[in-house]
Design an enzyme around this catalytic site. Structure first.
Site, PDB file in Angstrom:
ATOM      1  N   ILE A  59      40.252  33.710  26.988  1.00 43.46           N
ATOM      2  CA  ILE A  59      41.164  34.625  27.696  1.00 43.46           C
ATOM      3  C   ILE A  59      41.738  33.962  28.950  1.00 43.46           C
ATOM      4  O   ILE A  59      42.888  34.216  29.330  1.00 43.46           O
ATOM      5  CB  ILE A  59      40.490  35.977  28.019  1.00 43.46           C
ATOM      6  CG1 ILE A  59      41.552  37.034  28.284  1.00 43.46           C
ATOM      7  CG2 ILE A  59      39.521  35.886  29.181  1.00 43.46           C
ATOM      8  CD1 ILE A  59      42.470  37.310  27.136  1.00 43.46           C
ATOM      9  N   SER A  82      33.539  26.267  35.703  1.00 44.37           N
ATOM     10  CA  SER A  82      33.094  26.526  34.341  1.00 44.37           C
ATOM     11  C   SER A  82      32.000  25.522  34.033  1.00 44.37           C
ATOM     12  O   SER A  82      32.065  24.384  34.495  1.00 44.37           O
ATOM     13  CB  SER A  82      34.278  26.382  33.379  1.00 44.37           C
ATOM     14  OG  SER A  82      34.197  27.299  32.313  1.00 44.37           O
ATOM     15  N   ARG A  83      30.994  25.945  33.254  1.00 46.90           N
ATOM     16  CA  ARG A  83      29.838  25.065  33.037  1.00 46.90           C
ATOM     17  C   ARG A  83      30.216  23.822  32.252  1.00 46.90           C
ATOM     18  O   ARG A  83      29.713  22.733  32.501  1.00 46.90           O
ATOM     19  CB  ARG A  83      28.738  25.830  32.301  1.00 46.90           C
ATOM     20  CG  ARG A  83      28.205  27.031  33.070  1.00 46.90           C
ATOM     21  CD  ARG A  83      27.405  27.911  32.137  1.00 46.90           C
ATOM     22  NE  ARG A  83      28.164  28.180  30.912  1.00 46.90           N
ATOM     23  CZ  ARG A  83      27.692  28.816  29.852  1.00 46.90           C
ATOM     24  NH1 ARG A  83      26.462  29.279  29.868  1.00 46.90           N
ATOM     25  NH2 ARG A  83      28.454  29.008  28.789  1.00 46.90           N
ATOM     26  N   LYS A 116      37.506  42.786  31.745  1.00 54.91           N
ATOM     27  CA  LYS A 116      36.756  43.853  31.119  1.00 54.91           C
ATOM     28  C   LYS A 116      35.764  43.253  30.134  1.00 54.91           C
ATOM     29  O   LYS A 116      36.020  42.140  29.653  1.00 54.91           O
ATOM     30  CB  LYS A 116      37.680  44.852  30.422  1.00 54.91           C
ATOM     31  CG  LYS A 116      38.723  44.255  29.473  1.00 54.91           C
ATOM     32  CD  LYS A 116      38.333  43.418  28.296  1.00 54.91           C
ATOM     33  CE  LYS A 116      37.444  44.097  27.271  1.00 54.91           C
ATOM     34  NZ  LYS A 116      37.290  43.215  26.037  1.00 54.91           N
ATOM     35  N   ASP A 123      33.144  45.365  22.486  1.00 52.31           N
ATOM     36  CA  ASP A 123      33.935  44.490  23.366  1.00 52.31           C
ATOM     37  C   ASP A 123      35.428  44.786  23.189  1.00 52.31           C
ATOM     38  O   ASP A 123      36.103  45.124  24.168  1.00 52.31           O
ATOM     39  CB  ASP A 123      33.619  43.008  23.125  1.00 52.31           C
ATOM     40  CG  ASP A 123      34.516  42.116  23.960  1.00 52.31           C
ATOM     41  OD1 ASP A 123      34.197  41.870  25.132  1.00 52.31           O
ATOM     42  OD2 ASP A 123      35.578  41.700  23.453  1.00 52.31           O
TER      43      ASP A 123
HETATM   44  P1  NAP Z   1      35.058  32.797  25.736  1.00 54.24           P
HETATM   45  O1  NAP Z   1      36.195  32.195  24.983  1.00 54.24           O
HETATM   46  O2  NAP Z   1      33.682  32.658  25.191  1.00 54.24           O
HETATM   47  O3  NAP Z   1      35.159  32.221  27.204  1.00 54.24           O
HETATM   48  C1  NAP Z   1      34.277  32.595  28.229  1.00 54.24           C
HETATM   49  C2  NAP Z   1      33.925  31.340  29.010  1.00 54.24           C
HETATM   50  O4  NAP Z   1      33.020  31.728  30.040  1.00 54.24           O
HETATM   51  C3  NAP Z   1      33.216  30.317  28.157  1.00 54.24           C
HETATM   52  O5  NAP Z   1      34.131  29.403  27.604  1.00 54.24           O
HETATM   53  C4  NAP Z   1      32.233  29.676  29.099  1.00 54.24           C
HETATM   54  O6  NAP Z   1      32.777  28.469  29.606  1.00 54.24           O
HETATM   55  C5  NAP Z   1      32.086  30.666  30.247  1.00 54.24           C
HETATM   56  N1  NAP Z   1      30.738  31.239  30.328  1.00 54.24           N
HETATM   57  C6  NAP Z   1      30.026  31.425  31.446  1.00 54.24           C
HETATM   58  N2  NAP Z   1      28.846  31.973  31.187  1.00 54.24           N
HETATM   59  C7  NAP Z   1      28.794  32.136  29.861  1.00 54.24           C
HETATM   60  C8  NAP Z   1      27.814  32.649  28.985  1.00 54.24           C
HETATM   61  N3  NAP Z   1      26.628  33.096  29.448  1.00 54.24           N
HETATM   62  N4  NAP Z   1      28.099  32.680  27.655  1.00 54.24           N
HETATM   63  C9  NAP Z   1      29.267  32.223  27.182  1.00 54.24           C
HETATM   64  N5  NAP Z   1      30.243  31.735  27.981  1.00 54.24           N
HETATM   65  C10 NAP Z   1      30.000  31.674  29.310  1.00 54.24           C
HETATM   66  O7  NAP Z   1      35.281  34.364  25.933  1.00 54.24           O
HETATM   67  P2  NAP Z   1      36.665  35.119  26.201  1.00 54.24           P
HETATM   68  O8  NAP Z   1      37.244  35.582  24.926  1.00 54.24           O
HETATM   69  O9  NAP Z   1      37.509  34.309  27.100  1.00 54.24           O
HETATM   70  O10 NAP Z   1      36.115  36.424  26.920  1.00 54.24           O
HETATM   71  C11 NAP Z   1      35.717  36.415  28.281  1.00 54.24           C
HETATM   72  C12 NAP Z   1      35.919  37.816  28.835  1.00 54.24           C
HETATM   73  O11 NAP Z   1      37.288  38.156  28.665  1.00 54.24           O
HETATM   74  C13 NAP Z   1      35.102  38.886  28.094  1.00 54.24           C
HETATM   75  O12 NAP Z   1      34.646  39.838  29.008  1.00 54.24           O
HETATM   76  C14 NAP Z   1      36.125  39.498  27.139  1.00 54.24           C
HETATM   77  O13 NAP Z   1      35.842  40.872  26.840  1.00 54.24           O
HETATM   78  C15 NAP Z   1      37.391  39.388  27.961  1.00 54.24           C
HETATM   79  N6  NAP Z   1      38.624  39.411  27.142  1.00 54.24           N
HETATM   80  C16 NAP Z   1      38.731  38.624  26.012  1.00 54.24           C
HETATM   81  C17 NAP Z   1      39.890  38.728  25.230  1.00 54.24           C
HETATM   82  C18 NAP Z   1      40.078  37.908  23.966  1.00 54.24           C
HETATM   83  O14 NAP Z   1      40.962  38.230  23.179  1.00 54.24           O
HETATM   84  N7  NAP Z   1      39.321  36.848  23.724  1.00 54.24           N
HETATM   85  C19 NAP Z   1      40.905  39.591  25.589  1.00 54.24           C
HETATM   86  C20 NAP Z   1      40.784  40.308  26.778  1.00 54.24           C
HETATM   87  C21 NAP Z   1      39.631  40.214  27.532  1.00 54.24           C
HETATM   88  P3  NAP Z   1      31.736  27.314  30.059  1.00 54.24           P
HETATM   89  O15 NAP Z   1      30.857  27.036  28.881  1.00 54.24           O
HETATM   90  O16 NAP Z   1      32.628  26.172  30.443  1.00 54.24           O
HETATM   91  O17 NAP Z   1      30.973  27.904  31.216  1.00 54.24           O
END
Ligand code: NAP
Length: 314
Positions: A19, A41-42, A95, A173
């Site tokens: 996101i 970011s980690r 969110k 989610d």
């Molecule tokens: P994602 O692709 O998994 O990215 C989250 C990033 O946060 C990871 O790449 C990771 O980067 C970091 N992170 C830090 N602590 C973590 C942990 N304990 N477990 C996993 N990752 C961790 O997820 P995302 O889709 O971007 O979603 C993140 C947030 O945005 C969520 O709350 C989600 O509901 C919201 N969101 C997502 C979307 C969508 O379509 N994907 C849409 C709207 C909102 P590092 O490994 O580099 O730390």
């Protein structure tokens, strides 16, 4: 708090994942209010910006910041938000705002004590049809609501193991996006009555859910969530009233009244609108932390029956 300098405000982003890359980076780049100056970011890193492995390192060793935008998954976000507020930064969070209702309520109090803005964003409320839907429903008597949020987890959340882990919300989610719209447009409070939640045998969070709610005027509300929808995806809210039927389709982007599409004004996009709202809150010295969607999802977990579903692998 950090004294506010002239805009654009210097922003750090935490959690460089899907996101952050898909929505936050383009919205920040287009914003007159914020300029991205660092990332934490980690594992991931941004080109052309200083990168840090944690928020603590970014706050200690990075460039000066006015604000932080947090895009990590909800479980574990509390510590990150708390560090940003403690450092006097204005904070916007993705969110769902946290893994539990109590931690977000405590963060709201902490931000007020520290005199900084905390914005718990609900991006789906910024979808193009939502404001018009709220205005139309405000003048009508709702008799029935059906919410169908059915999407393919493999398409929209590829490899995101955290989403089906404890504290990942599973199908809630995306489902909480529907609840954020419902709480934003319906003219009465929502109460959760009962439900069934389906959890894969090898996972901790639900892959599907059927939740029965009602409005405080006694209108029934169905919340139908599925993460295994292949083919046509649906993110629809149908509201029947004594004065006609409203359909909010495509996650709130398109609005129909009695099957006729309503022309909506120019659409800036959900994330540009979120950053505009964050800037307005900072300018006004206010916070916006609406806990209702998170509370309703927590309530659904409290009253629902759990059923074991087939094991799931990405
Ligand atoms: P994602 O692709 O998994 O990215 C989250 C990033 O946060 C990871 O790449 C990771 O980067 C970091 N992170 C830090 N602590 C973590 C942990 N304990 N477990 C996993 N990752 C961790 O997820 P995302 O889709 O971007 O979603 C993140 C947030 O945005 C969520 O709350 C989600 O509901 C919201 N969101 C997502 C979307 C969508 O379509 N994907 C849409 C709207 C909102 P590092 O490994 O580099 O730390």
């Amino acid at each position: 708090m950090t004294p506010l300098r002239a805009e654009p405000w210097r922003l750090g982003i935490v959690g460089v994942g899907k996101i952050a890359r898909d929505q936050h980076l383009p919205a920040i780049a287009a914003s007159d209010d914020f300029v991205l100056v660092a990332a934490a970011s980690r594992h991931a890193a941004l080109d052309d910006h200083p990168n840090f492995a944690s928020i603590e390192a970014m706050l200690a060793d990075g460039p000066p910041l006015d604000a932080v935008s947090i895009c990590t998954p909800p479980n574990g976000r509390d510590r990150i938000v708390r560090a940003a507020i403690a450092a006097g930064k204005h904070v916007m969070i993705e969110k769902p705002p946290g893994a539990t209702v109590s931690e977000v309520a405590a963060l709201r109090r902490f931000a007020a004590e520290r005199g900084v803005t905390l914005f718990a964003s609900w991006h789906s409320r910024e979808a193009a049809g939502v404001d018009a839907a709220r205005d139309w429903l405000a003048r009508r008597t709702v008799t029935h609501v059906a919410i169908h949020w059915r999407e393919d987890i493999r398409v929209w959340h590829p490899g995101q193991e955290w989403i089906l882990a404890a504290g990942g919300f599973g199908v809630f989610d995306p489902g909480i996006n529907a609840v954020s719209i419902a709480t934003g447009i319906l003219p009465h409070d929502l109460i959760v009555e009962s439900g069934t939640i389906f959890v894969p045998a090898n996972r901790a969070s639900p892959i599907a859910a059927q939740i029965a709610l009602r409005l405080t005027n006694d209108a029934p509300v169905l919340l139908d969530l599925d993460f295994l929808q292949t083919g046509t995806q649906s993110w629809t809210i149908t509201v029947e009233t004594t004065g006609g039927t409203l359909h909010l389709n495509e996650g709130g982007k398109r609005l129909f009244i009695d099957n006729a599409e309503i022309a909506l004004g120019a659409d800036a996009g959900e994330y540009p609108r979120l950053y505009d709202r964050f800037a307005a809150l900072v300018r006004a010295g206010q916070s916006d932390v609406d806990l209702r969607p998170l509370q309703l999802v927590a309530d659904a977990f409290l009253v629902s029956r759990q059923e074991r579903a087939q094991p799931f692998d990405f």
